[in-house]
Design an enzyme around this catalytic site. Structure first.
Site, PDB file in Angstrom:
ATOM      1  N   GLY A   1       3.779   7.915   1.774  1.00  0.00           N
ATOM      2  CA  GLY A   1       3.133   7.378   3.056  1.00  0.00           C
ATOM      3  C   GLY A   1       1.978   6.198   2.658  1.00  0.00           C
TER       4      GLY A   1
ATOM      5  CG  MET B   1      -1.988  -1.045   1.140  1.00  0.00           C
ATOM      6  SD  MET B   1      -3.302  -0.890   2.671  1.00  0.00           S
ATOM      7  CE  MET B   1      -1.988  -2.005   3.799  1.00  0.00           C
ATOM      8  CB  THR B   2       3.501   2.452   2.287  1.00  0.00           C
ATOM      9  OG1 THR B   2       2.624   2.205   3.585  1.00  0.00           O
ATOM     10  CG2 THR B   2       4.170   3.669   2.844  1.00  0.00           C
TER      11      THR B   2
ATOM     12  CG  PHE C   1       8.395   2.057   4.571  1.00  0.00           C
ATOM     13  CD1 PHE C   1       9.515   2.253   4.428  1.00  0.00           C
ATOM     14  CD2 PHE C   1       7.418   2.935   4.422  1.00  0.00           C
ATOM     15  CE1 PHE C   1      10.001   3.378   4.499  1.00  0.00           C
ATOM     16  CE2 PHE C   1       8.015   4.328   4.682  1.00  0.00           C
ATOM     17  CZ  PHE C   1       9.354   4.596   4.702  1.00  0.00           C
TER      18      PHE C   1
ATOM     19  CD  GLU D   1      -4.968  -4.718   7.621  1.00  0.00           C
ATOM     20  OE1 GLU D   1      -4.284  -3.976   7.577  1.00  0.00           O
ATOM     21  OE2 GLU D   1      -5.542  -5.221   6.561  1.00  0.00           O
TER      22      GLU D   1
END
Length: 380
Positions: free
Chosen positions: A134, A128-129, A159, A245
């Site tokens: 971010g 996703m990031t 990341f 999550e």
């Protein structure tokens, strides 16, 4: 409070704990230090975990999983944290990636991907990031253009846990750049697809054994059959999974604190300073008393949230509070426990030092503490 005093987990969960603890003690704890130097967990360990039934514990047996529930997933997380095996990416693989596939995949996709994931033959990741933006999904730059029966993906992610080892990665991308969040889709990209590449391992201050990397997509042609769920529904899928999550992140905190509190009590009773054990100094006992209180309070609250999740009643606000409280408490407690070690607390050979650096990311990933406060404040 000890694990035996808890009531949120059932007997079958605790029986599974015995199995997981034996595996972790034999196959992970003795080697984790070496993996920290190498920057990844070897594939052979993933295969061993698959053979032992440690992977995908909450996935139905028909897809190769353990046939359990979220309680079995919690047990794996807690047992890894008990020995500070913070760099082992089993939970993300088993309880995030596999859960996305189970929730939104079709039967053909489930039969194709889940059994090899359960065996440890295919390692999963989710991307996703992105660099520079971010986790703000509204500003995703990675895009997928439909051409006939394929999607052509371009972009980059950063990341990414299990980034170096991954064989399949769920990629959040824009399939309709003009539609905002309603233009986001989830597409599974598999290792070996032309144009899909992995960067070098990222040099993190903690979680050293976790293979975290950047992923690059340069005109990667992916079959349209790798679309997960419906086109344009990706943002909703991501939001729906966030409560669990974030609870998974919160679950790590009391487990780490409990392990470090036990280790610190033992250390202070054996370490002599000014002619007597460090534990005998009133300041030490008071610091440990404060730590014990915070740890038990955190455990009780997190277990309460686990119970809510079992009942289908954990909402986004409560999940945010669980993550905020648990991770902030972890940072405070681990810092205080390190202080009681004196100079030795600054040495990586001592578990408390590794716990200190590994704990820091808890307040960042899965949504920062600031984002958690924003979510909570909306309910005021």
């Amino acid at each position: 409070m000890t694990l035996t005093m808890r009531t949120v987990l059932r007997e079958d969960h605790e029986q599974f704990r015995d199995q997981v603890r034996r595996f972790v003690s034999r196959e992970i704890a003795p080697h984790h230090g070496q993996w920290e130097k190498e920057g990844r967990v070897p594939r052979e360990t993933w295969l061993k975990a698959g053979r032992e039934g440690i992977l995908l514990p909450a996935i139905p047996e028909q897809y190769g999983g353990g046939g359990g529930d979220f309680g079995h997933a919690i047990v794996v997380i807690e047992e890894l944290m008990r020995v500070l095996a913070t760099g082992v990416g089993f939970p993300l693989h088993s309880d995030i990636v596999a859960q996305y596939l189970l929730a939104y995949g079709n039967e053909q996709q489930l039969a194709r991907w889940l059994p090899p994931m359960a065996r440890g033959e295919k390692i999963g990741a989710i991307a996703m990031t992105e660099p520079g933006i971010g986790s703000d999904l509204k500003t995703l730059r990675t895009h997928a253009r439909r051409e006939g029966d394929t999607y052509v993906i371009n972009g980059a992610k950063t990341f990414i846990t299990n980034g170096l080892n991954c064989d399949l990665v769920i990629v959040a991308c824009k399939t309709d750049p003009q539609a905002g969040t309603r233009g986001i889709s989830l597409i599974v990209v598999e290792a070996g697809m032309p144009g899909f590449s992995k960067g070098e391992a990222l040099d993190k201050i903690g979680l050293k054994a976790q293979d975290t990397a950047e992923l690059f997509f340069d005109n990667v042609r992916v079959p349209a059959t790798n679309l997960l769920g419906e086109e344009g529904k990706g943002f909703g899928y991501l939001m729906h999974q966030l409560a669990q999550e974030r609870l998974m992140v919160a679950v790590r905190s009391p487990a780490v604190m409990e392990a470090m509190l036990e280790q610190t009590i033992e250390y202070t009773k054996n370490r002599v300073a000014f002619g007597q054990p460090v534990f005998n100094h009133q300041n030490t006992r008071f610091k440990l008393a404060d730590a014990k209180t915070k740890v038990v309070a955190c455990r009780v609250f997190v277990d309460h949230c686990i119970g809510l999740h079992f009942a289908g009643e954990l909402d986004a606000t409560m999940a945010a509070m669980a993550k905020l409280h648990a991770t902030e408490a972890q940072g405070q407690v681990v810092d205080e426990l390190l202080q009681l070690h004196g100079g030795y607390g600054f040495m990586r050979e001592y578990p408390i030092a590794r716990a200190f650096v590994d704990s820091r990311v808890q307040r960042i990933y899965g949504g920062t503490s600031e984002i958690m406060r924003e979510i909570i404040s909306r309910s005021l």
